[in-house]
Design a protein around this motif. Sequence first.
Motif, PDB file in Angstrom:
ATOM      1  N   VAL A  64       0.913  -1.266   0.003  1.00 30.52           N
ATOM      2  CA  VAL A  64       0.104   0.038  -0.003  1.00 30.52           C
ATOM      3  C   VAL A  64       0.926   1.153  -0.060  1.00 30.52           C
ATOM      4  O   VAL A  64       1.808   1.379   0.945  1.00 30.52           O
ATOM      5  N   VAL A  65       0.551   2.146  -1.033  1.00 35.21           N
ATOM      6  CA  VAL A  65       1.450   3.419  -1.123  1.00 35.21           C
ATOM      7  C   VAL A  65       0.293   4.568  -1.529  1.00 35.21           C
ATOM      8  O   VAL A  65      -0.809   4.288  -1.812  1.00 35.21           O
ATOM      9  N   LEU A  73       6.206   3.911  -4.533  1.00 34.01           N
ATOM     10  CA  LEU A  73       6.147   2.440  -4.951  1.00 34.01           C
ATOM     11  C   LEU A  73       7.516   2.286  -5.764  1.00 34.01           C
ATOM     12  O   LEU A  73       8.262   1.306  -5.670  1.00 34.01           O
ATOM     13  N   LEU A  74       7.887   3.400  -6.638  1.00 26.92           N
ATOM     14  CA  LEU A  74       9.146   3.322  -7.166  1.00 26.92           C
ATOM     15  C   LEU A  74      10.395   3.228  -6.430  1.00 26.92           C
ATOM     16  O   LEU A  74      11.361   2.452  -6.535  1.00 26.92           O
ATOM     17  N   ALA A  75      10.337   3.903  -5.187  1.00 26.99           N
ATOM     18  CA  ALA A  75      11.501   3.769  -4.127  1.00 26.99           C
ATOM     19  C   ALA A  75      11.449   2.314  -3.764  1.00 26.99           C
ATOM     20  O   ALA A  75      12.689   2.159  -3.349  1.00 26.99           O
ATOM     21  N   LEU A  76      10.419   1.604  -3.243  1.00 29.04           N
ATOM     22  CA  LEU A  76      10.294   0.336  -2.925  1.00 29.04           C
ATOM     23  C   LEU A  76      11.067  -0.633  -4.004  1.00 29.04           C
ATOM     24  O   LEU A  76      11.827  -1.416  -3.563  1.00 29.04           O
ATOM     25  N   TYR A  77      10.774  -0.481  -5.116  1.00 32.65           N
ATOM     26  CA  TYR A  77      11.393  -1.201  -6.046  1.00 32.65           C
ATOM     27  C   TYR A  77      12.861  -0.772  -6.224  1.00 32.65           C
ATOM     28  O   TYR A  77      13.888  -1.961  -6.170  1.00 32.65           O
ATOM     29  N   GLN A  78      13.495   0.223  -6.221  1.00 32.05           N
ATOM     30  CA  GLN A  78      14.594   0.471  -6.387  1.00 32.05           C
ATOM     31  C   GLN A  78      15.316   0.039  -5.021  1.00 32.05           C
ATOM     32  O   GLN A  78      16.830  -0.134  -5.016  1.00 32.05           O
ATOM     33  N   GLN A  79      14.865  -0.159  -4.042  1.00 33.02           N
ATOM     34  CA  GLN A  79      15.516  -0.446  -2.605  1.00 33.02           C
ATOM     35  C   GLN A  79      15.565  -2.261  -2.612  1.00 33.02           C
ATOM     36  O   GLN A  79      15.799  -2.801  -1.894  1.00 33.02           O
ATOM     37  N   GLY A  80      14.993  -2.586  -3.691  1.00 35.84           N
ATOM     38  CA  GLY A  80      14.996  -4.136  -3.698  1.00 35.84           C
ATOM     39  C   GLY A  80      13.893  -4.909  -3.106  1.00 35.84           C
ATOM     40  O   GLY A  80      14.029  -5.874  -2.374  1.00 35.84           O
ATOM     41  N   ARG A  81      12.621  -4.072  -2.457  1.00 33.61           N
ATOM     42  CA  ARG A  81      11.829  -4.678  -1.492  1.00 33.61           C
ATOM     43  C   ARG A  81      10.651  -5.240  -2.089  1.00 33.61           C
ATOM     44  O   ARG A  81       9.574  -5.444  -1.352  1.00 33.61           O
ATOM     45  N   LEU A  82      10.563  -5.471  -3.542  1.00 30.99           N
ATOM     46  CA  LEU A  82       9.510  -5.900  -4.352  1.00 30.99           C
ATOM     47  C   LEU A  82       9.668  -7.071  -4.845  1.00 30.99           C
ATOM     48  O   LEU A  82       9.093  -7.472  -5.913  1.00 30.99           O
ATOM     49  N   GLN A  83      10.569  -7.816  -4.578  1.00 33.09           N
ATOM     50  CA  GLN A  83      11.098  -8.872  -5.282  1.00 33.09           C
ATOM     51  C   GLN A  83      10.160 -10.177  -4.938  1.00 33.09           C
ATOM     52  O   GLN A  83      10.622 -11.354  -4.154  1.00 33.09           O
ATOM     53  N   ARG A  84       8.732 -10.427  -5.043  1.00 26.47           N
ATOM     54  CA  ARG A  84       7.700 -10.997  -4.565  1.00 26.47           C
ATOM     55  C   ARG A  84       6.450 -10.940  -5.084  1.00 26.47           C
ATOM     56  O   ARG A  84       6.277 -10.180  -6.021  1.00 26.47           O
ATOM     57  N   ASP A  85       5.683 -11.973  -4.820  1.00 21.68           N
ATOM     58  CA  ASP A  85       4.280 -11.609  -5.527  1.00 21.68           C
ATOM     59  C   ASP A  85       3.474 -10.457  -4.635  1.00 21.68           C
ATOM     60  O   ASP A  85       3.643 -10.551  -3.353  1.00 21.68           O
ATOM     61  N   PHE A  86       2.781  -9.636  -5.187  1.00 20.20           N
ATOM     62  CA  PHE A  86       2.255  -8.672  -4.540  1.00 20.20           C
ATOM     63  C   PHE A  86       1.098  -7.923  -5.524  1.00 20.20           C
ATOM     64  O   PHE A  86       1.272  -7.751  -6.669  1.00 20.20           O
ATOM     65  N   PRO A 112       7.161  -0.041 -16.253  1.00 20.76           N
ATOM     66  CA  PRO A 112       8.367  -0.607 -16.521  1.00 20.76           C
ATOM     67  C   PRO A 112       8.851  -1.244 -15.447  1.00 20.76           C
ATOM     68  O   PRO A 112       9.025  -2.551 -15.524  1.00 20.76           O
ATOM     69  N   PRO A 113       8.869  -0.807 -13.970  1.00 12.68           N
ATOM     70  CA  PRO A 113       9.203  -1.862 -13.057  1.00 12.68           C
ATOM     71  C   PRO A 113       8.274  -2.929 -12.380  1.00 12.68           C
ATOM     72  O   PRO A 113       8.804  -4.212 -12.685  1.00 12.68           O
ATOM     73  N   LEU A 114       7.084  -2.596 -13.022  1.00 16.19           N
ATOM     74  CA  LEU A 114       5.946  -3.849 -12.435  1.00 16.19           C
ATOM     75  C   LEU A 114       6.172  -4.921 -13.727  1.00 16.19           C
ATOM     76  O   LEU A 114       6.113  -6.053 -13.422  1.00 16.19           O
ATOM     77  N   GLY A 115       6.307  -4.447 -14.986  1.00 16.42           N
ATOM     78  CA  GLY A 115       6.634  -5.418 -15.836  1.00 16.42           C
ATOM     79  C   GLY A 115       7.905  -6.068 -15.933  1.00 16.42           C
ATOM     80  O   GLY A 115       7.901  -7.291 -16.255  1.00 16.42           O
ATOM     81  N   ALA A 116       9.061  -5.585 -15.316  1.00 21.91           N
ATOM     82  CA  ALA A 116      10.004  -6.252 -15.140  1.00 21.91           C
ATOM     83  C   ALA A 116      10.096  -7.303 -13.894  1.00 21.91           C
ATOM     84  O   ALA A 116      10.304  -8.366 -14.243  1.00 21.91           O
ATOM     85  N   LEU A 117       9.203  -7.042 -12.993  1.00 20.81           N
ATOM     86  CA  LEU A 117       9.085  -7.987 -12.035  1.00 20.81           C
ATOM     87  C   LEU A 117       8.070  -9.011 -12.830  1.00 20.81           C
ATOM     88  O   LEU A 117       8.439 -10.238 -12.002  1.00 20.81           O
ATOM     89  N   GLN A 118       7.049  -8.773 -13.398  1.00 23.48           N
ATOM     90  CA  GLN A 118       6.537  -9.779 -13.968  1.00 23.48           C
ATOM     91  C   GLN A 118       7.026 -10.724 -14.717  1.00 23.48           C
ATOM     92  O   GLN A 118       7.049 -12.034 -14.935  1.00 23.48           O
ATOM     93  N   ASP A 119       8.266 -10.461 -15.696  1.00 17.81           N
ATOM     94  CA  ASP A 119       9.063 -10.924 -16.550  1.00 17.81           C
ATOM     95  C   ASP A 119       9.910 -11.982 -15.785  1.00 17.81           C
ATOM     96  O   ASP A 119      10.446 -12.887 -16.139  1.00 17.81           O
ATOM     97  N   GLN A 120      10.208 -11.464 -14.353  1.00 22.81           N
ATOM     98  CA  GLN A 120      11.179 -12.230 -13.385  1.00 22.81           C
ATOM     99  C   GLN A 120      10.244 -13.369 -12.878  1.00 22.81           C
ATOM    100  O   GLN A 120      10.692 -14.149 -12.145  1.00 22.81           O
TER     101      GLN A 120
END
Length: 560
Positions: free
Chosen positions: A452-453, A459-472, A494-502
Amino acid sequence: MNPSIARVTHRITQRSQATRQAWLASVQSQRGSGPSQRAGMGCANMAHTFAALPANDKLQVREARAPHVGIVSAYNDMLSAHQPYEHYPEAIKAAARTLGATAQVAGGVPAMCDGITQGAAGMELSLFSRDVIALSTAVALSHNVFDAALFLGVCDKIVPGLLMGALQFAHLPGVFVPAGPMTSGLSNDRKAQVRQQYAQGLVDREALLEAESQAYHGAGTCTFYGTANSNQMLLEIMGLQLPGSSFVNPGTPLRKALTAEAVRCAVAGVGLDRAAPLALADIVDEKAIVNGIVGLLATGGSTNHTLHLVAIARSAGILIDWDDFAELSHAVPLLARIYPNGAADVNHFHAAGGMGFLMRELLDAGLLHADVNTILGPGLQRFTQEPWLNDGQLAWRAAPASSGALPVLRPAGDPFSPAGGLRLLQGNLGRSVVKVSAVKPAHRVVRAPAVVVADQQELLALYQQGRLQRDFIAVVRYQGPQANGMPELHKLMPPLGALQDQGFKVALVTDGRLSGASGKVPSAIHLSPEALGGGPIARVMEGDWITLDCEQGILQLEVD
């Protein structure tokens, strides 16, 4: 006629009886009794009208001998889509004179670009600009000296605003004049790939800027199928601009010929070579609005039109809602794949058969109302033709009998999908829409805990900190129209798409908007009621489980 199309059209007509009749009465009260809108004007008023005109034009306007056409333009030379309009007024005036008519620039409207304001404070003005444009259009036409109008605009909020304003002067004939898309540059797939690489830190800013510059490289509309090009499809399928004119590149001989033909249509609409004037009010009715929704669904068009089409319809006294979109979506097949719903751009779509092929397929399948008025007169069949130059003269021929590229454009009997590109999601979080035409079936159902943001930067800051490497499921709230103008949140793609690709299951839930270019990540957007209005999204807590099911139309917060 497909029974779903007929049923929804009937429902809209019944629902809109009172508001439609009130609007038509307003239109009728504005119709002049004489041959010209200028009949009965005071002498001082009239003198102001033609004071600065060339002598011959002045005489024509003074004597009300021929139609006088107003031009409402969204020209500025910062935006590539609108830059070609710089020289349109002089070309239009010259074309009008050859027809014995005259033309003036009635006024200009602002035109901002969501591509420039993405992620910046200016984006908070974007949706509001539509209504400013509508007001500016009405101001331009309020002088009541024009017998017809030409509307010059292309992009996201500009076309809806122009049309909303024009519908307050719907006693006039009106023609929309496109400028066309830029030629194809860097492929959209490659552009998206570089964006994701930049979000992951795999390429630097210079590489990103170079890719973007190769994609957006010249005059004309951006070539992906976002809101701007969805606008052009919409105007054409509603009969408000010339057949096959939406996606002809700027500066070409065919584009120039089509602009001159648009002037002829506006002048003809006044009644010189018709038995009676054909006004905007005669064209924009319940059937035309349904045709617009069908076109949006059949092409996988921009989600922004789940907002704009509702407002456009309301400006003509017609009441539509997301239930109408949802029912039509189940009946209308997806016939086009244009980025972000595929690899092709609008130039490829146009070359494959374009609007003429698309509209013929939809008409033959009983998915469009053929018995409508258009700027060319009664009937939509003329719009199954395409323009071409025959020895330098504008001519018309039947659209191709078969698609020139089946990965881009398909016949109604062999669609990409039996259902359209939009879905309505409902549940205890409220109502939202999701664009599924670009979401692979494997990604259309996501059940995951909430992150929740309060804005996309968080949310972009969380991604850059590596805290979104999971299902959510990202819940981005306080982004609705009451909160901050409902900005687009395209920076998240772009970040959500990258996480989906992972391999992670990811989705987005928001009371904000996404760009018409958004694609492969399932996104429940325009959630209503919004957080600031007391919507349940304001009560979602970090870690709450949410089900987002595009197939069943469910958006559910899993709490008691």
